[in-house]
Design a protein around this motif. Structure first.
Motif, PDB file in Angstrom:
ATOM      1  N   ILE A 184       0.836  -1.206   0.000  1.00  0.00           N
ATOM      2  CA  ILE A 184       0.000   0.000   0.000  1.00  0.00           C
ATOM      3  C   ILE A 184       0.873   1.258   0.000  1.00  0.00           C
ATOM      4  CG2 ILE A 184      -1.578   1.351   1.447  1.00  0.00           C
ATOM      5  CD1 ILE A 184      -2.808  -1.393   2.299  1.00  0.00           C
ATOM      6  N   ASP A 185       1.910   1.247   0.815  1.00  0.00           N
ATOM      7  CA  ASP A 185       2.797   2.411   0.877  1.00  0.00           C
ATOM      8  C   ASP A 185       3.453   2.662  -0.477  1.00  0.00           C
ATOM      9  OD1 ASP A 185       4.438   4.461   2.372  1.00  0.00           O
ATOM     10  OD2 ASP A 185       6.046   3.101   1.759  1.00  0.00           O
ATOM     11  N   ALA A 186       3.899   1.591  -1.132  1.00  0.00           N
ATOM     12  CA  ALA A 186       4.584   1.735  -2.418  1.00  0.00           C
ATOM     13  C   ALA A 186       3.667   2.326  -3.478  1.00  0.00           C
ATOM     14  CB  ALA A 186       5.135   0.385  -2.882  1.00  0.00           C
ATOM     15  N   VAL A 187       2.430   1.819  -3.565  1.00  0.00           N
ATOM     16  CA  VAL A 187       1.551   2.346  -4.602  1.00  0.00           C
ATOM     17  C   VAL A 187       1.134   3.782  -4.266  1.00  0.00           C
ATOM     18  CG1 VAL A 187       0.791   0.059  -5.299  1.00  0.00           C
ATOM     19  CG2 VAL A 187      -0.550   1.328  -3.608  1.00  0.00           C
ATOM     20  N   GLY A 188       1.043   4.105  -2.982  1.00  0.00           N
ATOM     21  CA  GLY A 188       0.774   5.486  -2.611  1.00  0.00           C
ATOM     22  C   GLY A 188       1.887   6.423  -3.044  1.00  0.00           C
ATOM     23  N   CYS A 189       3.124   5.989  -2.842  1.00  0.00           N
ATOM     24  CA  CYS A 189       4.277   6.784  -3.288  1.00  0.00           C
ATOM     25  C   CYS A 189       4.255   6.949  -4.807  1.00  0.00           C
ATOM     26  CB  CYS A 189       5.577   6.121  -2.853  1.00  0.00           C
ATOM     27  SG  CYS A 189       5.860   6.142  -1.074  1.00  0.00           S
ATOM     28  N   ALA A 190       3.887   5.882  -5.511  1.00  0.00           N
ATOM     29  CA  ALA A 190       3.832   5.943  -6.979  1.00  0.00           C
ATOM     30  C   ALA A 190       2.768   6.931  -7.449  1.00  0.00           C
ATOM     31  CB  ALA A 190       3.557   4.557  -7.552  1.00  0.00           C
ATOM     32  N   VAL A 191       1.605   6.890  -6.841  1.00  0.00           N
ATOM     33  CA  VAL A 191       0.544   7.821  -7.224  1.00  0.00           C
ATOM     34  C   VAL A 191       0.988   9.260  -6.991  1.00  0.00           C
ATOM     35  CG1 VAL A 191      -1.776   8.631  -6.595  1.00  0.00           C
ATOM     36  CG2 VAL A 191      -1.349   6.179  -6.924  1.00  0.00           C
ATOM     37  N   ALA A 192       1.649   9.505  -5.865  1.00  0.00           N
ATOM     38  CA  ALA A 192       2.154  10.853  -5.590  1.00  0.00           C
ATOM     39  C   ALA A 192       3.210  11.258  -6.608  1.00  0.00           C
ATOM     40  CB  ALA A 192       2.727  10.916  -4.177  1.00  0.00           C
ATOM     41  N   GLY A 193       4.094  10.339  -6.945  1.00  0.00           N
ATOM     42  CA  GLY A 193       5.146  10.643  -7.917  1.00  0.00           C
ATOM     43  C   GLY A 193       4.591  10.924  -9.297  1.00  0.00           C
ATOM     44  N   ILE A 194       3.609  10.122  -9.713  1.00  0.00           N
ATOM     45  CA  ILE A 194       2.995  10.337 -11.027  1.00  0.00           C
ATOM     46  C   ILE A 194       2.233  11.662 -11.032  1.00  0.00           C
ATOM     47  CG2 ILE A 194       1.241   9.469 -12.629  1.00  0.00           C
ATOM     48  CD1 ILE A 194       2.055   6.625 -11.675  1.00  0.00           C
ATOM     49  N   GLY A 195       1.534  11.942  -9.946  1.00  0.00           N
ATOM     50  CA  GLY A 195       0.763  13.174  -9.865  1.00  0.00           C
ATOM     51  C   GLY A 195       1.613  14.422  -9.962  1.00  0.00           C
ATOM     52  N   ARG A 196       2.857  14.336  -9.513  1.00  0.00           N
ATOM     53  CA  ARG A 196       3.769  15.475  -9.568  1.00  0.00           C
ATOM     54  C   ARG A 196       4.679  15.437 -10.794  1.00  0.00           C
ATOM     55  NH1 ARG A 196       4.542  18.561  -4.580  1.00  0.00           N
ATOM     56  NH2 ARG A 196       2.823  17.982  -3.177  1.00  0.00           N
ATOM     57  N   GLY A 197       4.448  14.502 -11.681  1.00  0.00           N
ATOM     58  CA  GLY A 197       5.219  14.430 -12.919  1.00  0.00           C
ATOM     59  C   GLY A 197       6.641  13.938 -12.758  1.00  0.00           C
ATOM     60  N   ALA A 198       6.958  13.369 -11.596  1.00  0.00           N
ATOM     61  CA  ALA A 198       8.344  12.992 -11.320  1.00  0.00           C
ATOM     62  C   ALA A 198       8.790  11.750 -12.065  1.00  0.00           C
ATOM     63  CB  ALA A 198       8.533  12.781  -9.815  1.00  0.00           C
ATOM     64  N   ALA A 199       7.842  10.954 -12.565  1.00  0.00           N
ATOM     65  CA  ALA A 199       8.199   9.705 -13.246  1.00  0.00           C
ATOM     66  C   ALA A 199       7.911   9.741 -14.734  1.00  0.00           C
ATOM     67  CB  ALA A 199       7.439   8.544 -12.608  1.00  0.00           C
TER      68      ALA A 199
END
Length: 574
Positions: A184-199
């Motif tokens: 859960i933590d990992a996918v939360g980090c991914a959603v935040a990263g995608i939302g900020r354009g970091a990936a």
């Protein structure tokens, strides 16, 4: 008794020598690395610690004539015509020696079969069964198996056997719950990263790779499982907010969760199968890192990707049903492609964010190659030219690597990050919180010596990118003092004068090295006050994930298998 047979010294068989190589027959009075080698008929000698007199070695004396190709590494001797040997702390290969195990000294004899020696003298030729404690070690197919440092089976074989036998019913509830929280933590980090354009660069490439529609990127595009794992792993790590195992200083979930989801979707895995494969990968990544603490970082290598590719291969291999033999090959293939340089620490480059992506993709490829019949060396982890000796120049701690498999669960020791910054800054950030609301004239931050070059270099006072700021204890501590928080917004504006001014008045010094760097206390001093926390406080997985996932968090928490979880993640991003 069998008769001795002298090796043929007419052909030189040179070995690698740390100091100058000594090649050729009849070498007299040579000196290498502080050790004397005196004697005749010696061919290609390497000596690090031991004294070799011709065919006579102090420590365990060898009185034999015409010894060829002698190599000594503290107590390592390699001679001619070796059918494979296993040694505790050293390798012993002599002429006509088959299956020798020696605990301490080098022993070079001829015609010795199945000898184990704890430290005695072996003098002469024609030796058969001298001072035998146990007959040990068979090596098949002419492959030494990459004998590990402690005299047991190669680590890849041990890990593969354990992974192959791992079943969901064998997982304690605490381990299952920990794995779910890290998922859960990992996918939360991914959603935040995608939302900020970091990936976005990685996601763009992953979409372009395409492939059969086996799995999904978190953003919804269907691509091959390799491409999906690559893009999603970069997204998990893009903000450096993902979990960390302190003992190994590895981001364990970034290299395993995307693989578990991509290959799990590809194979139609049940939730229990996904969790079992995820735990297998988490355990392997963490144990690899912890068995040589700071070993990779000290050599300028990123432990997450160096160890992560093996964990990714294990996770993928478990999901596609590899048996222990093919899992061992997958580990060997994966370790052979391990990579990841820390040079990003000296630039604003984004390569660190990419490392989990390449590890995840290469891990899946390694598992698929093993399934297709490709083979990897059994000693790829702990052999003479394996991951540890070549990349860290040290032996792995066998107990930390292989001890108590299925009893000691490293998955439960992975920490949830409360701050989107390098783990090595966290204890200092915690301590700096005691100065929030004040305006100290100057600060002194004490760091573990291993942490100083990573987050405490003077050039880090003025970070040039958001990622550099995440690796600057100056910036992170100053932000906590000024704002009372360190969160994703902390790294948006790097020109804030109040943070830069305090960062410029902050000094870093090295403290004690009593524990691993990521578990070291945080100590911040200023204006006659000292704030100290004994270790980083860590975060709460579901609270953090809920903030990162937004309104779709509950659907993510309720998902029970790869497909439903990916559906829920896609909903968070739509």
């Amino acid at each position: 008794m069998t008769s001795a047979r002298d090796p043929d010294l007419s052909t030189v068989n040179p070995h690698r020598v740390d100091a100058p190589p000594i090649d050729g027959a009849r070498v007299d009075a040579a000196r290498v690395d502080g050790s004397r080698i005196d004697g005749a008929c010696v061919d290609a000698v390497r000596v690090d610690e031991s004294r070799v007199d011709g065919a006579r070695v102090e420590g365990s004396r060898i009185d034999g004539a015409c010894v060829g190709a002698v190599r000594v590494d503290e107590s390592r001797v390699d001679g001619a015509r070796v059918d494979g040997s296993r040694v505790d702390g050293s390798r012993v290969d002599g002429a006509c020696v088959d299956a020798v195990r020696v605990d301490t000294p080098p022993i070079d004899g001829v015609c010795v079969d199945a000898v184990r020696v704890d430290g005695p003298r072996i003098d002469g030729v024609d030796v058969e069964l001298v001072n035998v404690d146990a007959v040990d070690v068979e090596v098949a197919d002419g492959d030494s198996g990459g004998v590990d440092c402690c005299g047991g089976e190669p680590a890849a074989v041990v890990l593969a056997r354990w992974v192959a036998g791992l079943d969901f019913t064998l997982l304690p509830n605490t381990v299952v719950e920990a794995a779910r929280e890290h998922l859960i933590d990992a996918v939360g980090c991914a959603v935040a990263g995608i939302g900020r354009g970091a990936a976005e660069p990685a996601l763009t490439v992953a979409r372009g790779l395409g492939g059969p529609p086996e799995a999904r990127l978190f953003s919804g595009a269907r691509v091959g499982a390799v491409a999906a794992a690559f893009g999603n792993a970069v997204a998990v790590h893009a903000l450096d907010f993902d979990d960390t195992h302190a003992g190994g200083l590895v981001h364990a979930s970034a290299v395993t969760v995307p693989v578990a989801l991509a290959v799990g979707e590809q194979t139609g895995a049940r939730g229990s199968e996904m969790i079992t494969a995820l735990v297998a990968g988490l355990e392997v990544v963490c144990r690899l890192g912890a068995s040589a603490p700071h070993g990779f970082h000290a050599r300028g290598l990123h432990a997450t990707s160096m160890c992560g590719v093996v964990g990714a291969a294990v996770t993928a291999g478990k999901l596609i049903g590899l048996d222990e033999t093919r899992l061992a090959h997958a580990i060997g293939i994966a370790a052979s492609g391990a990579s990841g340089l820390l040079e990003f620490l000296h630039s604003p480059a984004s390569t660190k964010q990419l490392h989990p992506g390449t590890a995840a993709a290469n891990g899946i490829l390694a598992a698929r190659l093993a399934a297709a019949g490709a083979t990897g060396p059994a000693g790829a982890l702990d052999g003479e030219y394996g991951l540890f000796r070549t990349m860290t120049t040290r032996e792995p701690d066998r107990d930390l690597l292989l001890g108590e498999l299925g009893e000691r669960w490293e998955t439960t020791r992975i920490g949830i990050k409360p701050y989107p910054a390098c783990q090595l800054t966290h204890a200092s950030i915690d301590a700096a919180g005691e100065f929030t609301g004040s305006t100290p004239s100057a600060l002194i931050v004490t760091l573990h010596p291993d942490a100083v070059p990573i987050v405490g270099g003077l050039e880090k006072r003025r970070p040039r990118s958001a990622y550099q700021a995440r690796f600057s204890v100056y910036w992170c501590v100053a932000a906590m003092v000024v704002d009372g928080r360190v969160d994703l917004d902390t790294f948006e504006d790097l020109d804030r004068p109040e943070i830069l001014d305090l960062a410029a008045r902050t000094t870093v010094r090295a403290g004690a090295a009593d524990v691993v760097a990521a578990d070291a206390p945080g100590i911040v001093e200023g204006d006659g006050r000292t704030a100290r926390v004994e270790r980083p406080t860590g975060g709460r997985a579901r609270t953090k994930a809920a903030a990162n996932l937004g309104p779709g968090a509950e659907a993510v928490f309720a998902a029970v298998d790869p497909v439903s979880l990916l559906d829920a993640i896609e909903g968070c991003l739509s």
